[in-house]
Design a protein around this motif. Structure first.
Motif, PDB file in Angstrom:
ATOM      1  N   ARG A 130      -1.093  -4.108  -1.169  1.00 49.12           N
ATOM      2  CA  ARG A 130      -0.559  -4.057  -2.523  1.00 49.12           C
ATOM      3  C   ARG A 130       0.608  -3.079  -2.596  1.00 49.12           C
ATOM      4  O   ARG A 130       0.692  -2.124  -1.810  1.00 49.12           O
ATOM      5  CB  ARG A 130      -1.628  -3.690  -3.543  1.00 49.12           C
ATOM      6  CG  ARG A 130      -2.074  -2.234  -3.499  1.00 49.12           C
ATOM      7  CD  ARG A 130      -3.011  -1.920  -4.671  1.00 49.12           C
ATOM      8  NE  ARG A 130      -3.223  -0.485  -4.793  1.00 49.12           N
ATOM      9  CZ  ARG A 130      -3.853   0.105  -5.805  1.00 49.12           C
ATOM     10  NH1 ARG A 130      -4.351  -0.645  -6.788  1.00 49.12           N
ATOM     11  NH2 ARG A 130      -3.988   1.407  -5.864  1.00 49.12           N
ATOM     12  N   VAL A 131       1.511  -3.332  -3.543  1.00 52.87           N
ATOM     13  CA  VAL A 131       2.695  -2.507  -3.761  1.00 52.87           C
ATOM     14  C   VAL A 131       2.925  -2.422  -5.260  1.00 52.87           C
ATOM     15  O   VAL A 131       2.675  -3.386  -5.999  1.00 52.87           O
ATOM     16  CB  VAL A 131       3.935  -3.113  -3.063  1.00 52.87           C
ATOM     17  CG1 VAL A 131       5.202  -2.328  -3.404  1.00 52.87           C
ATOM     18  CG2 VAL A 131       3.741  -3.153  -1.550  1.00 52.87           C
ATOM     19  N   ARG A 132       3.392  -1.278  -5.722  1.00 52.14           N
ATOM     20  CA  ARG A 132       3.671  -1.126  -7.150  1.00 52.14           C
ATOM     21  C   ARG A 132       4.758  -2.111  -7.581  1.00 52.14           C
ATOM     22  O   ARG A 132       5.738  -2.326  -6.868  1.00 52.14           O
ATOM     23  CB  ARG A 132       4.107   0.297  -7.471  1.00 52.14           C
ATOM     24  CG  ARG A 132       3.020   1.339  -7.256  1.00 52.14           C
ATOM     25  CD  ARG A 132       3.532   2.737  -7.543  1.00 52.14           C
ATOM     26  NE  ARG A 132       3.688   2.968  -8.977  1.00 52.14           N
ATOM     27  CZ  ARG A 132       4.187   4.102  -9.486  1.00 52.14           C
ATOM     28  NH1 ARG A 132       4.607   5.071  -8.677  1.00 52.14           N
ATOM     29  NH2 ARG A 132       4.295   4.253 -10.784  1.00 52.14           N
ATOM     30  N   HIS A 303       5.114  -9.586   0.940  1.00 54.14           N
ATOM     31  CA  HIS A 303       4.725  -9.462   2.346  1.00 54.14           C
ATOM     32  C   HIS A 303       5.609  -8.457   3.080  1.00 54.14           C
ATOM     33  O   HIS A 303       5.103  -7.622   3.837  1.00 54.14           O
ATOM     34  CB  HIS A 303       4.779 -10.825   3.030  1.00 54.14           C
ATOM     35  CG  HIS A 303       3.732 -11.770   2.542  1.00 54.14           C
ATOM     36  ND1 HIS A 303       2.432 -11.756   3.002  1.00 54.14           N
ATOM     37  CD2 HIS A 303       3.780 -12.754   1.611  1.00 54.14           C
ATOM     38  CE1 HIS A 303       1.731 -12.694   2.393  1.00 54.14           C
ATOM     39  NE2 HIS A 303       2.528 -13.311   1.534  1.00 54.14           N
ATOM     40  N   MET A 304       6.906  -8.514   2.873  1.00 56.28           N
ATOM     41  CA  MET A 304       7.794  -7.523   3.491  1.00 56.28           C
ATOM     42  C   MET A 304       7.555  -6.148   2.884  1.00 56.28           C
ATOM     43  O   MET A 304       7.570  -5.138   3.577  1.00 56.28           O
ATOM     44  CB  MET A 304       9.252  -7.928   3.329  1.00 56.28           C
ATOM     45  CG  MET A 304       9.621  -9.219   4.059  1.00 56.28           C
ATOM     46  SD  MET A 304       9.348 -10.686   3.032  1.00 56.28           S
ATOM     47  CE  MET A 304      10.927 -10.755   2.176  1.00 56.28           C
ATOM     48  N   ALA A 305       7.331  -6.113   1.568  1.00 59.15           N
ATOM     49  CA  ALA A 305       7.087  -4.835   0.903  1.00 59.15           C
ATOM     50  C   ALA A 305       5.850  -4.147   1.468  1.00 59.15           C
ATOM     51  O   ALA A 305       5.826  -2.927   1.671  1.00 59.15           O
ATOM     52  CB  ALA A 305       6.929  -5.057  -0.598  1.00 59.15           C
ATOM     53  N   ALA A 306       4.799  -4.926   1.735  1.00 59.65           N
ATOM     54  CA  ALA A 306       3.567  -4.347   2.272  1.00 59.65           C
ATOM     55  C   ALA A 306       3.728  -3.907   3.718  1.00 59.65           C
ATOM     56  O   ALA A 306       3.003  -3.023   4.190  1.00 59.65           O
ATOM     57  CB  ALA A 306       2.426  -5.365   2.166  1.00 59.65           C
ATOM     58  N   GLU A 330      -0.689 -12.693  -6.927  1.00 59.41           N
ATOM     59  CA  GLU A 330      -1.409 -11.966  -7.984  1.00 59.41           C
ATOM     60  C   GLU A 330      -0.669 -10.673  -8.324  1.00 59.41           C
ATOM     61  O   GLU A 330      -0.306  -9.891  -7.437  1.00 59.41           O
ATOM     62  CB  GLU A 330      -2.825 -11.629  -7.511  1.00 59.41           C
ATOM     63  CG  GLU A 330      -3.643 -10.877  -8.544  1.00 59.41           C
ATOM     64  CD  GLU A 330      -5.013 -10.458  -8.036  1.00 59.41           C
ATOM     65  OE1 GLU A 330      -5.812  -9.976  -8.863  1.00 59.41           O
ATOM     66  OE2 GLU A 330      -5.281 -10.603  -6.820  1.00 59.41           O
ATOM     67  N   ILE A 331      -0.464 -10.471  -9.623  1.00 59.33           N
ATOM     68  CA  ILE A 331       0.124  -9.229 -10.122  1.00 59.33           C
ATOM     69  C   ILE A 331      -0.736  -8.763 -11.291  1.00 59.33           C
ATOM     70  O   ILE A 331      -0.915  -9.491 -12.266  1.00 59.33           O
ATOM     71  CB  ILE A 331       1.578  -9.413 -10.580  1.00 59.33           C
ATOM     72  CG1 ILE A 331       2.435  -9.959  -9.438  1.00 59.33           C
ATOM     73  CG2 ILE A 331       2.157  -8.093 -11.076  1.00 59.33           C
ATOM     74  CD1 ILE A 331       3.878 -10.200  -9.807  1.00 59.33           C
ATOM     75  N   ARG A 332      -1.278  -7.562 -11.183  1.00 63.31           N
ATOM     76  CA  ARG A 332      -2.101  -7.029 -12.276  1.00 63.31           C
ATOM     77  C   ARG A 332      -2.063  -5.509 -12.252  1.00 63.31           C
ATOM     78  O   ARG A 332      -1.931  -4.882 -11.207  1.00 63.31           O
ATOM     79  CB  ARG A 332      -3.544  -7.526 -12.187  1.00 63.31           C
ATOM     80  CG  ARG A 332      -4.259  -7.245 -10.899  1.00 63.31           C
ATOM     81  CD  ARG A 332      -5.685  -7.815 -10.893  1.00 63.31           C
ATOM     82  NE  ARG A 332      -6.265  -7.806  -9.574  1.00 63.31           N
ATOM     83  CZ  ARG A 332      -6.856  -6.755  -9.001  1.00 63.31           C
ATOM     84  NH1 ARG A 332      -6.929  -5.612  -9.664  1.00 63.31           N
ATOM     85  NH2 ARG A 332      -7.355  -6.833  -7.778  1.00 63.31           N
ATOM     86  N   ASP A 333      -2.162  -4.947 -13.449  1.00 66.94           N
ATOM     87  CA  ASP A 333      -2.213  -3.495 -13.625  1.00 66.94           C
ATOM     88  C   ASP A 333      -1.072  -2.772 -12.908  1.00 66.94           C
ATOM     89  O   ASP A 333      -1.240  -1.674 -12.381  1.00 66.94           O
ATOM     90  CB  ASP A 333      -3.560  -2.945 -13.142  1.00 66.94           C
ATOM     91  CG  ASP A 333      -4.737  -3.559 -13.885  1.00 66.94           C
ATOM     92  OD1 ASP A 333      -4.585  -3.821 -15.090  1.00 66.94           O
ATOM     93  OD2 ASP A 333      -5.787  -3.797 -13.264  1.00 66.94           O
ATOM     94  N   GLY A 334       0.103  -3.409 -12.896  1.00 71.01           N
ATOM     95  CA  GLY A 334       1.262  -2.751 -12.320  1.00 71.01           C
ATOM     96  C   GLY A 334       1.344  -2.808 -10.811  1.00 71.01           C
ATOM     97  O   GLY A 334       2.150  -2.087 -10.204  1.00 71.01           O
ATOM     98  N   ALA A 336       1.490  -5.600  -7.317  1.00 74.35           N
ATOM     99  CA  ALA A 336       1.532  -6.936  -6.724  1.00 74.35           C
ATOM    100  C   ALA A 336       0.650  -6.908  -5.486  1.00 74.35           C
ATOM    101  O   ALA A 336       0.687  -5.938  -4.706  1.00 74.35           O
ATOM    102  CB  ALA A 336       2.953  -7.324  -6.356  1.00 74.35           C
ATOM    103  N   TYR A 337      -0.143  -7.982  -5.295  1.00 72.38           N
ATOM    104  CA  TYR A 337      -1.114  -8.039  -4.205  1.00 72.38           C
ATOM    105  C   TYR A 337      -0.719  -9.121  -3.209  1.00 72.38           C
ATOM    106  O   TYR A 337      -0.506 -10.281  -3.582  1.00 72.38           O
ATOM    107  CB  TYR A 337      -2.505  -8.316  -4.753  1.00 72.38           C
ATOM    108  CG  TYR A 337      -3.081  -7.158  -5.530  1.00 72.38           C
ATOM    109  CD1 TYR A 337      -3.934  -6.237  -4.932  1.00 72.38           C
ATOM    110  CD2 TYR A 337      -2.733  -6.949  -6.868  1.00 72.38           C
ATOM    111  CE1 TYR A 337      -4.450  -5.154  -5.635  1.00 72.38           C
ATOM    112  CE2 TYR A 337      -3.229  -5.874  -7.582  1.00 72.38           C
ATOM    113  CZ  TYR A 337      -4.089  -4.981  -6.956  1.00 72.38           C
ATOM    114  OH  TYR A 337      -4.589  -3.906  -7.657  1.00 72.38           O
TER     115      TYR A 337
END
Length: 383
Positions: A130-132, A303-306, A330-334, A336-337
């Motif tokens: 996950r990444v903000r 994927h690159m961000a993670a 999926e993006i939730r609570d700020g 991305a997963y």
């Protein structure tokens, strides 16, 4: 398994709101799905995008792809292509006739990860999933009412960082938008601005100082001046020590390398070309420069961000693309997963292929209403 066939499905539909910045305005979506199929039946998916003009008819896209790209990948294994380096020389140094570059990289990496039985982010070497995410409005052409509604909604579902478009000829309008944002999101939220190269270096310094003096703290300013003004960017970095410069969005990979070598940015902005992003991301890591993932189609950039060690943020802009795939990112609570499904986790929706495929180019007047955007449940008449 080797790549044995390809499929292209052309889509054209209205956006659920006008998007744009100080330089451009975009009302429609023009994309085509590229599917690379291996002998084992695995499918790698990428999207061919044209931001400003409709793509040609599907038959023409297929003909160009078959002529320019297919001979280079037919019968090859995806895992053997994703790191291949070509040495462009003379007339060989040119882009494809249609915007295949990013779609091809994404589809090949998707297929390579599926053949390896791994989520793409793990194949790229991730240590997290996950990444903000920050909420980006692409909001330059929205009314103040629509602007408020979009960012208020983003704050209500857990976003704590927000990026708005500035660079209006009337600087007071930029200041008013910052005030509207402050009224729309919780105190202490992180704020970024993006003039999209609307300023020159001295003008940027004057306006960023005025923004600070008006009481607005900025996490970063993105692309404040011309992309190739490396001296101006470096000077601005040192002059505005109360915020960061985020640049590189409009540069190709060699341009990004030159930007880094000239110390022209505090953060490097990258997008969706997987191979290019990983290569320049590794260089940025060596130089200690953080990387931010800008908009990527259907958020495949997670994927690159993670996988890259210097990434803290991924941009999300509430665009109405989700209907094109079976299960969106999926993006939730700020946050991305990254999906834990093999490949990048996005599969073209057969419902979308039936309902939204447009093999022949349509005039804008024939597109009809925009597809529903479940991630932005704000009345359409507001936009």
């Amino acid at each position: 398994m080797s790549i044995s066939q390809f499929r292209i499905t052309r889509f054209q539909f209205a956006r659920d709101r006008v998007i744009g910045d100080s330089q451009v305005r975009i009302d429609d979506t023009n994309v085509a799905a590229l599917e690379l199929v291996s002998e084992s039946g695995e499918v790698g998916l990428g999207f061919i995008q044209s931001l400003f003009y409709p793509l040609p008819d599907q038959a023409e896209i297929e003909t160009v792809f078959e002529t320019e790209v297919w001979p280079m990948i037919k019968g090859q294994k995806a895992i053997g292509l994703v790191h291949r380096v070509n040495r462009p020389r003379g007339g060989n140094q040119r882009a494809f006739s249609l915007p295949f570059h990013e779609a091809l990289q994404v589809a090949l990496w998707d297929l390579a990860a599926k053949e390896a039985g791994l989520p793409l982010h793990q194949l790229l070497g991730s240590r997290r999933d996950r990444v903000r995410a920050y909420a980006s409005g692409l909001d330059f052409h929205l009314s103040d009412e629509a602007f408020r509604a979009l960012f208020s909604y983003a704050a209500s579902i857990g976003y704590t960082a927000f990026k708005i478009k500035v660079g209006h000829p009337d600087f007071q309008r930029d200041l008013r938008r910052l005030e509207l944002l402050r009224e729309s999101v919780p105190a202490g939220s992180l704020v970024m601005i993006d003039p999209n190269e609307a300023w020159n270096s001295k003008e940027a310094l004057v306006k960023l100082t005025a923004i600070r003096d008006a009481g607005h703290d900025l996490l970063w300013v993105e692309d404040p001046i011309l992309r190739h003004d490396f001296e101006g960017l470096r000077t601005l970095r040192h002059a505005v020590n109360w915020t960061q410069i985020n640049s590189g969005e409009y540069l190709d990979m060699p341009g990004k390398r030159i930007l880094l070598e000239n110390h022209g940015t505090d953060l490097l902005n990258v997008h969706g070309q997987v191979t290019d992003v990983m290569r320049i991301g590794w260089l940025a890591a060596e130089m200690g420069i953080p990387v931010s993932l800008g908009n990527t189609f259907l958020e495949v950039g997670i994927h690159m961000a993670a996988a890259l060690p210097e990434v803290e943020w991924l941009e999300y802009s509430f665009q109405n693309y989700d209907h094109l795939v079976e299960t969106p990112i999926e993006i939730r609570d700020g946050y991305a997963y990254a999906p834990n499904r093999p490949g990048h986790g996005l599969v073209l929706s057969e419902d979308a292929r039936r309902e939204w495929a447009r093999p022949v180019r349509l005039p804008t007047s024939k597109l009809g209403p925009a597809p529903k955007n479940d991630r932005l449940p704000i009345p359409q008449d507001l936009f």
